[in-house]
Design a protein around this motif. Structure first.
Motif, PDB file in Angstrom:
ATOM      1  N   ARG A 165       0.960  -0.770  -0.038  1.00  0.00           N
ATOM      2  CA  ARG A 165      -0.524   0.156   0.376  1.00  0.00           C
ATOM      3  C   ARG A 165       1.000   1.099  -0.401  1.00  0.00           C
ATOM      4  N   GLN A 166       1.885   1.018   0.793  1.00  0.00           N
ATOM      5  CA  GLN A 166       2.757   2.149   0.921  1.00  0.00           C
ATOM      6  C   GLN A 166       3.707   2.494  -0.515  1.00  0.00           C
ATOM      7  N   ALA A 167       3.370   1.372  -1.482  1.00  0.00           N
ATOM      8  CA  ALA A 167       4.346   1.519  -2.460  1.00  0.00           C
ATOM      9  C   ALA A 167       3.682   2.321  -3.511  1.00  0.00           C
ATOM     10  N   PHE A 168       2.361   2.108  -3.617  1.00  0.00           N
ATOM     11  CA  PHE A 168       1.247   2.245  -4.891  1.00  0.00           C
ATOM     12  C   PHE A 168       1.111   3.600  -4.080  1.00  0.00           C
ATOM     13  N   GLY A 169       1.565   4.189  -2.671  1.00  0.00           N
ATOM     14  CA  GLY A 169       0.662   5.548  -2.763  1.00  0.00           C
ATOM     15  C   GLY A 169       2.591   6.753  -3.449  1.00  0.00           C
ATOM     16  N   ARG A 170       3.291   5.926  -3.101  1.00  0.00           N
ATOM     17  CA  ARG A 170       4.616   6.815  -3.546  1.00  0.00           C
ATOM     18  C   ARG A 170       4.811   6.521  -4.651  1.00  0.00           C
ATOM     19  N   THR A 171       4.189   5.740  -5.670  1.00  0.00           N
ATOM     20  CA  THR A 171       4.533   5.027  -6.755  1.00  0.00           C
ATOM     21  C   THR A 171       2.946   6.217  -8.093  1.00  0.00           C
ATOM     22  N   ILE A 172       1.834   6.638  -6.775  1.00  0.00           N
ATOM     23  CA  ILE A 172       1.371   7.380  -7.628  1.00  0.00           C
ATOM     24  C   ILE A 172       1.705   9.278  -7.153  1.00  0.00           C
ATOM     25  N   SER A 173       2.489   9.019  -6.170  1.00  0.00           N
ATOM     26  CA  SER A 173       2.770  10.244  -5.842  1.00  0.00           C
ATOM     27  C   SER A 173       4.342  10.414  -6.442  1.00  0.00           C
ATOM     28  N   ILE A 174       5.427  10.013  -6.661  1.00  0.00           N
ATOM     29  CA  ILE A 174       6.016  10.397  -7.551  1.00  0.00           C
ATOM     30  C   ILE A 174       5.645  10.442  -8.681  1.00  0.00           C
ATOM     31  N   SER A 175       5.053  10.030  -9.473  1.00  0.00           N
ATOM     32  CA  SER A 175       4.042  10.210 -10.726  1.00  0.00           C
ATOM     33  C   SER A 175       4.314  11.016 -11.063  1.00  0.00           C
ATOM     34  N   ALA A 176       2.864  11.891 -10.008  1.00  0.00           N
ATOM     35  CA  ALA A 176       2.174  12.818 -10.098  1.00  0.00           C
ATOM     36  C   ALA A 176       3.097  14.049 -10.010  1.00  0.00           C
ATOM     37  N   THR A 177       4.273  14.378  -9.507  1.00  0.00           N
ATOM     38  CA  THR A 177       5.330  14.932  -9.638  1.00  0.00           C
ATOM     39  C   THR A 177       5.981  15.277 -10.193  1.00  0.00           C
ATOM     40  N   VAL A 178       6.607  14.042 -10.491  1.00  0.00           N
ATOM     41  CA  VAL A 178       6.945  13.962 -12.494  1.00  0.00           C
ATOM     42  C   VAL A 178       6.627  14.544 -13.314  1.00  0.00           C
ATOM     43  N   THR A 179       4.621  14.574 -13.328  1.00  0.00           N
ATOM     44  CA  THR A 179       4.364  14.676 -14.377  1.00  0.00           C
ATOM     45  C   THR A 179       3.879  16.371 -14.123  1.00  0.00           C
ATOM     46  N   LEU A 180       3.867  17.427 -13.323  1.00  0.00           N
ATOM     47  CA  LEU A 180       4.328  18.387 -12.860  1.00  0.00           C
ATOM     48  C   LEU A 180       5.246  19.201 -13.206  1.00  0.00           C
ATOM     49  N   LEU A 181       6.489  18.823 -13.079  1.00  0.00           N
ATOM     50  CA  LEU A 181       7.553  18.919 -13.744  1.00  0.00           C
ATOM     51  C   LEU A 181       7.684  19.198 -14.913  1.00  0.00           C
ATOM     52  N   CYS A 182       7.134  17.925 -15.098  1.00  0.00           N
ATOM     53  CA  CYS A 182       7.705  18.278 -17.346  1.00  0.00           C
ATOM     54  C   CYS A 182       6.160  18.888 -17.770  1.00  0.00           C
ATOM     55  N   LEU A 183       5.440  19.506 -17.200  1.00  0.00           N
ATOM     56  CA  LEU A 183       4.160  20.429 -17.526  1.00  0.00           C
ATOM     57  C   LEU A 183       4.914  21.811 -17.275  1.00  0.00           C
ATOM     58  N   VAL A 184       5.341  22.061 -15.934  1.00  0.00           N
ATOM     59  CA  VAL A 184       5.724  23.561 -15.908  1.00  0.00           C
ATOM     60  C   VAL A 184       7.053  23.484 -16.667  1.00  0.00           C
ATOM     61  N   LEU A 185       7.751  22.607 -17.606  1.00  0.00           N
ATOM     62  CA  LEU A 185       8.625  22.531 -17.789  1.00  0.00           C
ATOM     63  C   LEU A 185       8.935  22.082 -19.533  1.00  0.00           C
ATOM     64  N   GLY A 186       7.523  22.073 -19.553  1.00  0.00           N
ATOM     65  CA  GLY A 186       7.523  21.359 -20.883  1.00  0.00           C
ATOM     66  C   GLY A 186       6.711  22.605 -22.050  1.00  0.00           C
ATOM     67  N   TYR A 187       5.123  23.161 -20.949  1.00  0.00           N
ATOM     68  CA  TYR A 187       4.608  24.207 -21.530  1.00  0.00           C
ATOM     69  C   TYR A 187       5.622  25.493 -22.075  1.00  0.00           C
ATOM     70  N   PRO A 188       6.312  25.562 -21.622  1.00  0.00           N
ATOM     71  CA  PRO A 188       6.776  27.129 -22.697  1.00  0.00           C
ATOM     72  C   PRO A 188       7.873  26.709 -23.522  1.00  0.00           C
ATOM     73  N   VAL A 189       8.639  25.775 -23.001  1.00  0.00           N
ATOM     74  CA  VAL A 189       8.952  24.990 -24.122  1.00  0.00           C
ATOM     75  C   VAL A 189       8.317  24.924 -25.698  1.00  0.00           C
ATOM     76  N   ALA A 190       7.028  24.166 -25.453  1.00  0.00           N
ATOM     77  CA  ALA A 190       6.745  23.674 -26.315  1.00  0.00           C
ATOM     78  C   ALA A 190       5.180  25.111 -27.383  1.00  0.00           C
ATOM     79  N   TRP A 191       5.410  26.486 -26.653  1.00  0.00           N
ATOM     80  CA  TRP A 191       4.722  27.606 -26.897  1.00  0.00           C
ATOM     81  C   TRP A 191       6.131  28.237 -27.856  1.00  0.00           C
TER      82      TRP A 191
END
Length: 417
Positions: free
Chosen positions: A196-222
């Motif tokens: 259960r902790q591993a699933f929570g950790r996986t979702i947390s890391i995946s969400a953080t990576v997604t947010l970082l990619c969005l913040v960094l990738g949106y200006p580059v795409a624009w």
């Protein structure tokens, strides 16, 4: 001759004949298209769909004991599970142990039962080695004398559950739960929870990576979408080139850069920004940096494909009507790019859910993702049932997140252009 008479004259085509010919031509075209796609369909079924289906089926299969000890399995299925069974069950156990030992399946059975209780393998192996060559007057006291654990109701209850197929045991174990002797489902304490902790950790890391990619990738795409074509194509090479490099190579490069004596720490210390090496590896920071670097191009390309189709006329019209450039960008331009944002976030998030190499190399003991635990179960523990259950939950989570992303931004309406 009237037109109606000419239409119904013998030998002249009718509307029904034309419709039938059209339907026949469409069916012929559909069959031809299917035949052209058939090799690809067979390839996907045999190399992608079938292996995944087999792995997911392992999450409810329990074939080791039933295949090796069929007579004992039938008796255990009829047993009510109360107390210690009678003499007949002990005789079937002794016969099943001898049969499994002769067929070479005893090790497989012992490994399966050891998943439920760590001492089961030693119990089975010790009992099988010490079985008398001739049948004693009564098997029950003989086996209890060999090992007193055979007089434990808990041992027989676990043996009965291991002989039941299909079984929910692996699906329960994948969320740190088990069936109690009373038949109810109980979860282990939070401090003893692993999956259960591993699933929570996986979702947390995946969400953080997604947010970082969005913040960094949106200006580059624009930037790529609004630069002249010549400049945009040149900069696009920096986005596409990482796809030509192995993920393992890129992760190993970060392993070199982030270590205490690596390039980044040496540069920071040389500039006087820090007096000692920063902990950038074997922790969550290293995992986030490595995964963001690998998955960032997916976010950029997904958003860029939508931004290219957004006309600048709308933003210019808003500005001509008095809107501030920032307000026009946020209220006019950004909503039009939401399908690309949704597609990029979903793609990055799903890829991050199943990531393995980068967390394994750059992460620490507290950064294990669910993919690493699946690899441990398949490669080290050989517990394919638990690996299948963990994979099943991962598939379910992916489907849930797709539904949520689709409801929020409608990624199924994305059109690449």
């Amino acid at each position: 001759m009237p037109a109606s008479a000419r239409a119904t004259a013998p030998g002249s085509p009718t509307r029904a004949d034309g419709r039938a010919s059209f339907q026949k031509a469409r069916r012929r075209a559909s069959v031809q298209a299917l035949l052209l796609a058939l090799p690809l369909i067979v390839f996907l079924l045999s190399t992608f769909i079938a292996p995944i289906a087999l792995l997911l089926a392992r999450s409810v299969q329990n074939h080791e004991v039933p295949d090796s000890m069929p007579a004992l399995t039938r008796a255990l299925d009829a047993w009510d599970g109360q107390g210690v069974p009678d003499e007949h069950m002990f005789a079937l156990l002794a016969a099943g142990l001898k049969e499994a030992q002769q067929s070479g399946q005893l090790g497989t059975v012992a490994r399966r039962l050891n998943f439920d209780q760590a001492e089961f393998r030693s119990l089975l192996m010790r009992t099988a080695r010490q079985l008398p060559p001739d049948a004693p007057p009564a098997w029950k006291p003989a086996l209890v004398e060999l090992d007193a654990r055979w007089n434990s109701p808990e041992i027989w209850r676990l043996l009965k559950r291991a002989a039941t197929s299909p079984t929910p045991d692996f699906l329960l174990a994948a969320v740190d739960a088990q069936v109690t002797p009373q038949g109810s489902v109980a979860f282990v304490p939070d401090n003893a929870s692993i999956y259960r902790q591993a699933f929570g950790r996986t979702i947390s890391i995946s969400a953080t990576v997604t947010l970082l990619c969005l913040v960094l990738g949106y200006p580059v795409a624009w930037l790529l979408a609004n630069l002249p074509a010549k400049s945009s194509n040149r900069l696009m090479l920096f986005v596409i080139v990482p796809f030509w490099t192995s993920v393992l190579v890129r992760t190993t490069a970060w392993y070199v850069l982030l270590q205490p004596g690596g390039v980044i720490n040496s540069l920071l210390m040389g500039l006087g920004l820090t007096t000692h090496p920063l902990p950038l590896i074997f922790n969550r920071a290293g995992v986030l940096v490595g995964m963001t670097h690998v998955l960032l191009p997916y976010m950029i390309l997904a958003i860029y494909s939508v931004m290219k189709s957004v006309s600048p006329v709308y933003v210019r019209a808003a500005q001509s009507l008095g809107a501030h450039p920032f307000v026009a960008f946020v209220r006019i331009y950004m909503p039009q790019t939401l399908p690309g944002v949704g597609a990029g976030c979903f793609l990055v998030f799903v890829l991050a859910l199943g990531y393995y190499i980068t967390p394994a190399l750059l992460g620490g003991a507290g950064d294990e993702m669910i993919s690493q635990l699946i690899a441990i179960q398949t490669n080290t523990q050989l517990n394919w049932g638990l690996a299948g259950a963990l994979s099943a939950y991962l598939v379910i989570f992916t489907a849930i997140f797709y539904f949520l992303f689709n409801r929020i931004v409608g990624i199924d309406r994305l059109r690449f252009g």
